[in-house]
Design a protein around this motif. Structure first.
Motif, PDB file in Angstrom:
ATOM      1  N   GLY A  50       1.023  -0.788   0.314  1.00 15.64           N
ATOM      2  CA  GLY A  50       0.016   0.071  -0.268  1.00 15.64           C
ATOM      3  C   GLY A  50       1.061   1.169   0.264  1.00 15.64           C
ATOM      4  N   GLU A  51       2.256   0.861   0.365  1.00 13.25           N
ATOM      5  CA  GLU A  51       2.851   2.088   0.277  1.00 13.25           C
ATOM      6  C   GLU A  51       2.856   2.466  -1.116  1.00 13.25           C
ATOM      7  OE1 GLU A  51       6.807   1.946   2.874  1.00 13.25           O
ATOM      8  OE2 GLU A  51       5.199   0.805   4.416  1.00 13.25           O
ATOM      9  N   TYR A  52       3.976   3.553  -1.272  1.00 11.54           N
ATOM     10  CA  TYR A  52       4.087   4.177  -3.093  1.00 11.54           C
ATOM     11  C   TYR A  52       5.559   5.350  -2.959  1.00 11.54           C
ATOM     12  CZ  TYR A  52       1.122   8.256  -1.372  1.00 11.54           C
ATOM     13  OH  TYR A  52       1.603   9.976  -1.630  1.00 11.54           O
ATOM     14  N   LEU A  53       6.150   5.401  -3.708  1.00 15.27           N
ATOM     15  CA  LEU A  53       7.113   6.515  -3.965  1.00 15.27           C
ATOM     16  C   LEU A  53       6.761   6.819  -5.751  1.00 15.27           C
ATOM     17  CD1 LEU A  53      10.323   3.516  -3.548  1.00 15.27           C
ATOM     18  CD2 LEU A  53       9.806   5.359  -2.367  1.00 15.27           C
ATOM     19  N   GLN A  54       7.156   8.346  -5.138  1.00 17.19           N
ATOM     20  CA  GLN A  54       6.756   9.340  -6.323  1.00 17.19           C
ATOM     21  C   GLN A  54       7.684   9.700  -7.017  1.00 17.19           C
ATOM     22  OE1 GLN A  54       2.820  10.950  -6.594  1.00 17.19           O
ATOM     23  NE2 GLN A  54       3.656  12.505  -6.926  1.00 17.19           N
ATOM     24  N   GLU A  55       8.027  10.286  -8.075  1.00 15.46           N
ATOM     25  CA  GLU A  55       9.257  10.616  -8.761  1.00 15.46           C
ATOM     26  C   GLU A  55       8.684  12.183 -10.103  1.00 15.46           C
ATOM     27  OE1 GLU A  55      12.852  13.105  -8.046  1.00 15.46           O
ATOM     28  OE2 GLU A  55      12.302  10.806  -7.242  1.00 15.46           O
ATOM     29  N   ALA A  56       8.917  13.635 -10.532  1.00 19.98           N
ATOM     30  CA  ALA A  56       8.456  13.822 -11.068  1.00 19.98           C
ATOM     31  C   ALA A  56       9.697  14.933 -11.634  1.00 19.98           C
ATOM     32  CB  ALA A  56       7.611  15.219 -10.930  1.00 19.98           C
ATOM     33  N   GLU A  57       8.931  14.920 -13.201  1.00 18.09           N
ATOM     34  CA  GLU A  57      10.424  15.613 -14.036  1.00 18.09           C
ATOM     35  C   GLU A  57       9.637  17.200 -14.650  1.00 18.09           C
ATOM     36  OE1 GLU A  57      12.680  14.847 -17.683  1.00 18.09           O
ATOM     37  OE2 GLU A  57      13.222  13.535 -16.010  1.00 18.09           O
ATOM     38  N   ARG A  58      10.229  18.017 -14.816  1.00 18.28           N
ATOM     39  CA  ARG A  58       9.903  19.297 -15.120  1.00 18.28           C
ATOM     40  C   ARG A  58      10.319  18.632 -17.031  1.00 18.28           C
ATOM     41  NH1 ARG A  58       6.464  22.908 -16.121  1.00 18.28           N
ATOM     42  NH2 ARG A  58       7.247  24.962 -17.258  1.00 18.28           N
ATOM     43  N   LEU A  59      10.026  18.649 -17.373  1.00 18.97           N
ATOM     44  CA  LEU A  59      10.556  18.396 -19.092  1.00 18.97           C
ATOM     45  C   LEU A  59      11.647  20.261 -20.096  1.00 18.97           C
ATOM     46  CD1 LEU A  59       7.614  16.414 -20.625  1.00 18.97           C
ATOM     47  CD2 LEU A  59       9.838  15.493 -19.389  1.00 18.97           C
ATOM     48  N   ALA A  60      12.967  19.391 -21.051  1.00 22.13           N
ATOM     49  CA  ALA A  60      13.201  20.577 -20.556  1.00 22.13           C
ATOM     50  C   ALA A  60      12.414  21.170 -21.861  1.00 22.13           C
ATOM     51  CB  ALA A  60      14.676  20.113 -21.313  1.00 22.13           C
ATOM     52  N   ALA A  61      11.982  21.127 -22.725  1.00 18.68           N
ATOM     53  CA  ALA A  61      11.135  21.477 -22.943  1.00 18.68           C
ATOM     54  C   ALA A  61       9.793  20.853 -23.559  1.00 18.68           C
ATOM     55  CB  ALA A  61      11.251  20.740 -25.134  1.00 18.68           C
TER      56      ALA A  61
END
Length: 104
Positions: free
Chosen positions: A25-36
């Protein structure tokens, strides 16, 4: 499917988020702002793989969720007022000069 939906609507995204949920039930999250801004499958897939590589996954995965955000339409690029040399293209300069004559 996400990329196809973007391309069909002539839309793009500037940010991608990957959320991994585990059996516990646990989670990990990662985000990235794209260069374009992106709407093509290869670029979005590559960004998703980069996010997956950053996560420290140590148990079986129950679910992967990819979210595209900061959506927009058109090309997603801001047009430049000046060209690469720092000078205005002749068409813009001519129109600007004509406008300035009327303003003076």
């Amino acid at each position: 499917r996400l990329a196809r939906d973007l391309a069909e609507g002539r839309d793009y995204c500037r940010e991608i988020t990957l959320r991994v949920r585990f059996g516990s039930g646990e989670y990990l999250q990662e985000a990235e702002r794209l260069a374009a801004p992106q709407s093509q499958s290869p670029a979005l897939f590559a960004a998703t793989l980069r996010l997956l590589e950053r996560l420290q996954i140590e148990e079986p995965v129950a679910e992967l969720e990819v979210t595209l955000s900061d959506l927009g339409g058109g090309s997603g690029l801001q047009l430049a007022l000046l060209d690469d040399a720092g000078e205005m293209p002749h068409e813009r300069k001519r129109r600007l000069d004509a406008t300035l004559v009327h303003l003076r």
